[in-house]
Design a protein around this motif. Structure first.
Motif, short mmCIF file in Angstrom:
data_model
loop_
_atom_site.label_atom_id
_atom_site.label_comp_id
_atom_site.label_asym_id
_atom_site.label_seq_id
_atom_site.Cartn_x
_atom_site.Cartn_y
_atom_site.Cartn_z
N LYS A 80 16.19 64.18 -52.49
CA LYS A 80 14.86 64.56 -52.08
C LYS A 80 15.13 64.82 -50.50
O LYS A 80 16.04 64.30 -50.06
N GLU A 81 14.45 65.87 -50.04
CA GLU A 81 14.48 66.10 -48.54
C GLU A 81 13.35 65.70 -47.76
O GLU A 81 12.33 65.80 -48.14
N TYR A 82 13.72 65.04 -46.81
CA TYR A 82 12.51 64.49 -45.72
C TYR A 82 12.06 65.67 -44.88
O TYR A 82 12.84 66.39 -44.08
N ILE A 83 10.75 65.83 -44.85
CA ILE A 83 10.29 66.55 -44.09
C ILE A 83 9.79 66.01 -42.72
O ILE A 83 8.65 65.36 -42.83
N LEU A 84 10.36 65.90 -41.69
CA LEU A 84 10.07 65.21 -40.49
C LEU A 84 8.87 65.53 -39.77
O LEU A 84 8.16 64.76 -39.13
N PRO A 85 8.50 66.86 -39.80
CA PRO A 85 7.48 67.24 -39.16
C PRO A 85 6.21 66.67 -39.83
O PRO A 85 5.13 66.27 -38.99
N GLU A 86 6.16 66.38 -41.19
CA GLU A 86 4.92 65.65 -41.74
C GLU A 86 5.15 64.18 -41.37
O GLU A 86 3.80 63.46 -41.28
N LEU A 87 6.11 63.53 -41.01
CA LEU A 87 6.06 62.27 -40.61
C LEU A 87 5.42 62.12 -38.91
O LEU A 87 4.56 61.24 -38.90
N LEU A 88 5.72 63.28 -38.20
CA LEU A 88 4.99 63.04 -36.96
C LEU A 88 3.41 63.39 -37.11
O LEU A 88 2.62 62.94 -36.55
N LYS A 89 3.13 64.15 -38.29
CA LYS A 89 1.76 64.66 -38.33
C LYS A 89 0.91 63.36 -38.93
O LYS A 89 -0.10 62.99 -38.53
#
Length: 980
Positions: free
Chosen positions: A220-229
Motif C-alpha cells: 500500500k502507498e501512503y498518501i502523505l498530503p492526506e495526513l496533513l489534511k
C-alpha cells in the motif's frame, strides 16, 4: 508513545484516504511504458526503470520470504534464496529496480531505543522457547524474530542475485533518504514514521509487501498530503509535530511536563494514539509562529531549559531529511568521511550528483578490494560454487504474468537480450558476479549530520583503541558501504564498540553458556588482528633490546561489547581485551593488501587460528570440501570449547555433518514439503549456536582479508534449519551412521572423513544425555526414518518393532521363546514370546499411542522396565521372597491371589507350547563395519505425527490482539491456476 505513533496513526483508519493498495510491478510497467514513449529522456532517467530504495531493517521478514512456520529452526536459507530469486525475476521483468539498505551503524545516540527493542525480542524469545518446550510445534508468526545471521545471509543472497546492497555508516534513516534523493529514486519502501516526516518522493509500506502467485507485488502507498489534511496543519509544521512526539534526541521524559499540561496519557498500556496525535497537532496548529525560540518557550516555559536545545536539534534533524533541507545542505558536502586526498574527494563528490556508470565503478575497484579477491580466485570460487550446487533441485517457479506492454514487444526483447549479454539471466537464479563490488553502487549516501558526527566520533576515541592507518580505514569504509564486509569491523575500527543482540537461547535453563560468551575468544583474536597487536608488541620488544631512550608503549586494545545477561542487562558494556593470535601474524595492511604467496597462506592461517582449526586435514579438500570449510571450522571450534564445558552429543555432531551432505539440502521442493513432527528446544538452540558461529567465522574471515571467497561462505551451501531438525530427530533414534545416511556408503565415507578432520587433535568429550524425569512425555514420530532406506527393514526387524527402534532393548537381546524369573521357587518376573511369523515382517503396533505396550519385558515390580518414567501400565502381582511366613500382601485379598496364580499357570503353559516354534532369523542383524552409537538414550513410546490441534497457539495472543497480518506460510511453489 513516541514518533512511531505517527506511523500507527497513518496505518489506521484515522486518516481518510491515507493509504491505498497498489501493485508495484504494475506501477513499474506503466512507468517504463511512459519512458519508452520518450526515448531521449529515458536514457537520462536510468533506462526508464522505476527505482525504489528498500530499508532492509523494516522488511527483514519480507525479504526472508514471509513468516515460514519453521523460522525458529535456524533459518531456511535455500528457501529464502529461491524466494528472492523469484522476487528479483518479477521485478526485472517489470522494469523495477531495487536498492536494499541495511543498518551498519553503531548509532550510540539511539542505544536506548536499541535496548528497548532487544528487551521486546527477549520477551518473544522466551515465549517461543516455552511454546516449543511444551507443545513441540513451530511457534506462531506473532513471535517472529529474525533468525541468527539473517542480515548477513540477505546481503550475500542479494549480492548473488545482482541487487544493489548498501550499508549505512553513521545515521541509518538520514543515509537512506539521502541516497534516495541523491540518485533520483522514485520512492521508498519502509515502515518507519521518520520517513513519513522526511516526505520521500513516494512512500510504500514494507509491512504489507507481498509477492502473489498472480504475478503482482502488492503493498500500500501512503498518501502523505492526506495526513496533513487530517491533522489540519501546514507541511512546514510536520517536523515540529514529529519532534514534539519524542525521539532519541528529545525524549518523552524531557516532554513529560508538556504532555501533562496537554492531558496526554503517556502510560504505554493506556495510550490513545488518535487522541495523542490530534492533541499535539492542535497545539502545533495554534502556535502563532514556528520560530523555535517561541515554541521552546511555550513547551518548556523557559528559554534556559536544557530541552530547548534538544528541541532545536530534533526539528533540524527532520528538516535535514526533507527535500528542501537536503537541497539546502547539499552544497556543503565536500567534507565526507575518510577523504584522504583531493583526487578521491573530487571523484566521490562527482558521484553524488549522478549515478555511477560501469566505468566509474570499475575505476574504484582497487580501493574496496582485498588482495585475495583477484579475478582468477573469484573465477575459481564461482566454478566451485557451481559444482557444489550442480545437483540442486529448484522448486517449480511462480508463474509470473508477462509485462503485457502492448506495442513494445521489440523493445522488451532488446532489453532482455541486453541483460543476458551483460551476464544477467532472466530467471534471476544464476546472476553470479565475478566483480566483488559491482553488485552495489560506488556512490554512498551521506547524511546531513555525517561530517559532524564523524568528527565528533573521532574525538570520542579513547586510549583503549589505537589509531588505524588511512589505507585500511578507506578500504573498510568503502567495503562497509557496499555491504561487502561484516559491519562490526567498521564499528570496531571507528568506535571500538559493538552491539550483540539477543539470540534464540534459553537464559533460565542453560545446557551451555551464553552463545556470545562461547565465541568471545574468536572476537578477542579478531580485535588483536585489526589493531596490529602482535606488531606493536614486536616493535616494543625490539626497542627494549636496543635500549632506545624512547620507550614504545603498547596500548591496551579494549573493545566495549554490549551483551545482555541477568547480571548486566545492557546497563554497562563489557570491556573485552584483545588476545594475541599466538604466532607472528602480519599487520592488517599485509593481510588485506599483500599479494605474495606467503601473504595468501598467512591470511588463511590467521582465519583458521581464530577458529581453532589450524590442522592439516582441515585444508584437505578430500576431507573438507571448500564450500564446507566454514561449517567444519565452526563445529571444530564448538568441539574444542568442550574442554571447558561439554556441548554437543555424538549424534548431534553427526546430524550437523549428515545434513550438509544430504542431497535434500539443495532440493527446494523437498524442503518446502517437509513437515517436522517434533520441534525441540535443544535443536532450536543448537541451530542458533551454529549460525552464530557462522556469523563469527565470517567476521574473522573479513578481518583476515577474506581468505575464503564469499561464495564459499553462503549458509545455504551447508545448512538448513528444517533439514537439520529432521536429521537430528533421525540421529537420535538411528542405530548407527549407516542408518542415519539411509544406507548410502558414499555419504557415510564423506561424513566420517569430515568428522575425522573436525575432531583431529582434539580431546573428544561428548555431552551426555540427561535422564528423562518423571512426568516428561517423550515421543518419537514414526516418519523420521526414510522409507526408502535400503537397510531399513532389516535393521528395524532386529530392533523389536516395526515402527519404533528400542535402543535400550537392542543392547541385551531378549530370547524370543519367552521365559520367567524365579526367586526361592516363586515366579517374580516373566516375559512372553517376542517374535513374528516366519516370512513376515514385524507389524506396526496398533492402537492409540498412549495405550500401546511394547514387547512384554517385566522385572520385579511389574511391567515397567524399558518404559519411560511416569508410564504406569497395569501391574502384575508380586510376592515376598524372604522369611518362612508367606502371608499375602497387605490390602490384597485371597481371591485376587488365586486369580493371579491362574494367570501365571496359563502363561507358563503357553511358553512351553511356544518352545517348539521356529526362531525368527531376522533378529539381531548388524551391519559389518558400522558400530552403534555409544550414548544410550531413554526408551520412548512411538507416536503418530504431531498434528495441529485446536488451541495450540492460544498462548500467542498479545494484548488481546490476534496474529498480525503479513505474508503467510503459503507454499512458495504451489501450482498456479491459469486465469481465464
Amino acid at each position: 508513545m513516541g514518533i512511531q505513533d505517527l506511523q500507527v496513526f497513518l496505518d489506521s483508519n484515522y486518516v481518510q484516504g491515507g493509504s491505498v493498495p497498489v501493485d508495484l510491478l504494475k506501477i513499474a510497467r506503466t512507468f517504463t511504458q511512459r519512458q519508452h514513449n520518450r526515448v531521449g529522456k529515458a536514457q537520462q532517467l536510468h533506462s526508464g526503470k522505476f527505482r525504489l530504495v528498500l530499508d532492509g531493517e523494516c522488511c527483514l521478514d519480507r525479504l526472508y520470504g514471509g513468516y515460514f512456520s519453521d523460522w525458529a529452526c535456524g533459518g531456511q536459507w535455500n528457501r529464502m534464496l529461491q524466494f528472492l530469486a523469484v522476487l528479483i525475476q518479477a521485478t526485472e521483468m517489470s522494469g523495477l529496480e531495487l536498492a536494499v539498505f541495511f543498518n551498519g551503524c553503531f548509532e550510540s545516540p539511539r542505544l536506548d531505543d536499541w535496548f528497548l527493542n532487544q528487551l521486546q525480542v527477549r520477551i518473544k524469545v522466551n515465549n517461543v522457547l516455552k511454546h516449543i518446550t511444551t507443545k513441540g510445534t513451530p511457534p506462531p508468526k506473532i513471535w517472529w524474530t529474525p533468525p541468527v545471521c539473517l542480515r548477513t545471509s540477505l546481503r550475500m543472497a542479494l549480492r548473488h542475485l545482482n541487487v544493489t546492497v548498501l550499508c549505512s555508516m553513521d545515521d541509518h534513516h538520514q543515509e537512506v533518504i539521502a541516497y534516495c534523493r541523491e540518485n533520483s529514486f522514485n520512492g521508498l519502501v519502509a515502515d518507519d514514521a521518520e520517513y513519513a516526516v522526511f516526505d520521500p518522493p513516494r512512500y510504500f509500506s514494507s509491512e504489507q509487501l507481498k509477492l502473489t502467485y498472480k504475478g503482482s507485488l502488492d503493498t500500500k502507498e501512503y498518501i502523505l498530503p492526506e495526513l496533513l489534511k487530517a491533522l489540519n496543519i501546514p507541511a512546514d509544521r510536520l517536523c515540529l509535530l514529529a519532534a514534539l512526539l519524542g525521539n532519541y534526541i528529545l525524549t518523552e521524559a524531557d516532554l513529560a511536563e508538556f504532555y501533562k499540561r496537554l492531558n496526554v496519557n503517556t502510560n504505554i498500556n493506556k495510550v490513545n494514539v488518535e487522541h495523542t496525535i490530534k492533541t499535539i497537532a492542535n497545539f502545533v496548529r495554534e502556535l502563532p509562529s514556528v520560530e523555535l525560540d517561541v515554541v521552546a518557550q511555550k513547551v518548556f516555559g523557559s528559554s534556559s531549559d536544557p530541552g530547548c536545545l534538544k528541541l532545536r536539534q530534533s526539528v533540524q534533524y527532520y528538516i535535514n531529511g526533507t527535500k528542501d533541507g537536503f537541497l539546502h545542505y547539499k552544497p556543503v558536502k565536500p567534507n565526507r568521511v575518510h577523504k584522504l586526498d583531493s583526487k578521491q574527494s573530487v571523484q566521490q563528490q562527482s558521484n553524488l550528483s549522478e549515478t555511477p556508470s560501469t566505468s566509474e565503478a570499475d575505476s574504484n575497484l582497487e580501493t574496496s578490494r582485498f588482495a585475495s579477491e583477484t579475478v582468477e580466485s573469484e573465477r575459481e570460487s564461482l566454478n566451485a560454487y557451481k559444482q557444489a550446487t550442480a545437483n540442486a533441485k529448484s522448486a517449480p517457479q511462480i508463474v509470473i504474468e508477462p509485462p503485457g506492454m502492448q506495442g513494445h514487444g521489440d523493445a522488451d526483447n532488446a532489453r532482455q537480450e541486453e541483460e543476458q549479454s551483460n551476464g544477467h539471466t532472466v530467471n534471476g537464479t544464476h546472476n553470479l558476479l565475478i566483480s566483488s563490488s559491482s553488485s552495489s553502487s560506488s556512490s554512498s549516501a551521506t547524511s546531513p549530520s555525517h561530517a559532524t558526527a564523524d568528527s565528533a566520533r573521532q574525538t570520542e576515541k579513547t586510549t583503549m583503541i589505537p589509531t588505524t592507518v588511512p589505507e585500511v580505514m578507506r578500504t573498510a569504509s568503502e567495503r562497509h558501504q557496499k555491504g561487502l564486509m561484516s559491519p562490526h569491523i567498521y564499528q570496531i575500527l571507528i568506535a571500538g564498540e559493538i552491539k550483540l543482540p539477543v539470540l534464540l537461547e534459553d537464559e533460565n535453563h542453560r545446557e551451555f553458556p551464553s552463545i556470545h560468551i562461547i565465541y568471545r575468544p574468536v572476537r578477542q583474536m579478531v580485535y588483536a588482528i585489526l589493531f596490529n597487536l602482535h606488531h606493536r608488541m614486536y616493535l616494543a620488544a625490539k626497542s627494549k633490546e636496543k635500549g632506545d631512550s624512547e620507550k614504545i608503549e603498547v596500548p591496551d586494545v579494549v573493545i566495549k561489547e554490549w551483551v545482555w545477561s541477568k547480571n548486566n542487562p545492557y546497563v554497562t558494556p563489557e570491556l573485552v581485551k584483545a588476545e594475541q593470535i599466538g604466532w607472528g601474524v602480519p599487520t592488517i595492511q599485509r593481510l588485506w593488501f599483500g599479494t605474495g604467496i606467503d601473504d595468501k597462506r598467512r591470511r588463511l592461517r590467521g582465519f583458521l587460528t581464530c577458529m581453532k582449526s589450524d590442522t592439516p586435514l582441515m585444508l584437505n579438500t578430500s576431507y573438507v570440501p571448500q564450500h564446507l570449510l566454514v561449517m567444519a571450522c565452526v563445529l571444530r571450534y564448538i568441539m574444542s570449547f568442550s574442554d571447558k564445558i561439554k556441548i554437543l552429543r555424538r549424534w548431534e555432531l553427526d546430524a550437523f555433518i549428515a545434513q550438509a551432505f544430504s542431497p535434500e539440502l539443495m532440493n527446494a521442493q523437498y524442503l518446502q514439503d517437509l513437515q517436522l513432527a517434533l520441534v525441540t528446544s535443544r535443536g532450536v538452540q543448537l541451530a542458533t549456536l551454529f549460525m552464530a558461529g557462522v556469523e563469527t567465522a565470517l567476521l574473522a574471515n573479513d578481518a583476515c582479508g577474506a581468505p575464503i571467497p564469499w561464495l564459499m561462505c553462503c549458509p545455504w551451501l551447508y545448512f538448513d534449519g528444517k533439514l537439520f531438525h529432521h536429521t537430528l530427530a533421525r540421529a537420535r533414534i538411528a542405530k548407527n551412521l549407516l542408518e542415519l545416511c539411509g544406507g548410502h556408503i558414499d555419504r557415510i565415507v564423506k561424513v566420517e572423513r569430515m568428522k575425522k578432520a573436525i575432531l583431529e587433535g582434539t580431546n573428544v568429550i561428548f555431552a551426555r544425555t540427561p535422564p528423562v524425569g518423571p512426568g516428561i512425555r517423550v515421543s518419537v514420530p514414526q516418519n523420521i526414518l526414510a522409507p526408502g532406506c535400503a537397510i531399513n527393514e532389516g535393521l528395524m526387524r532386529g530392533r523389536g518393532s516395526g515402527t519404533m527402534p528400542q535402543r535400550g532393548l537392542m543392547r541385551r537381546p531378549i530370547p524370543s521363546r519367552g521365559g520367567q524369573l524365579e526367586i526361592a521357587g516363586v515366579v517374580v518376573g516373566q516375559w512372553g514370546p517376542n517374535y513374528g511369523q516366519p516370512g513376515r515382517l514385524p507389524q506396526p503396533l496398533q492402537g492409540h499411542p498412549r495405550g500401546r505396550i511394547p514387547p512384554q519385558v517385566t522385572s520385579i515390580g511389574g511391567l515397567k522396565y524399558g518404559l519411560p518414567r511416569g508410564f504406569t501400565p497395569m501391574g502384575r502381582p508380586t510376592f515376598q521372597t524372604r522369611g518362612n511366613n508367606r502371608a499375602p500382601i497387605a490390602s490384597r485379598g485371597k481371591k485376587t491371589q488365586m486369580k493371579a496364580a491362574g494367570k501365571k499357570k496359563t502363561t507358563v503353559k503357553k511358553n512351553k507350547e511356544n518352545e517348539n516354534k521356529k526362531d525368527n532369523r531376522g533378529r539381531d542383524n548388524n551391519v559389518d563395519g558400522i558400530t552403534d552409537y555409544s550414548d544410550a538414550i531413554p526408551t520412548m513410546n512411538a507416536t503418530k505425527d504431531a498434528l495441529p490441534v485446536p488451541g495450540q497457539f492460544d498462548d500467542a495472543v498479545e494484548n488481546g490482539k490476534g496474529i498480525e497480518k503479513g505474508q503467510g506460510d503459503a507454499s512458495l511453489v504451489a501450482p498456479v491456476a491459469a486465469e481465464n
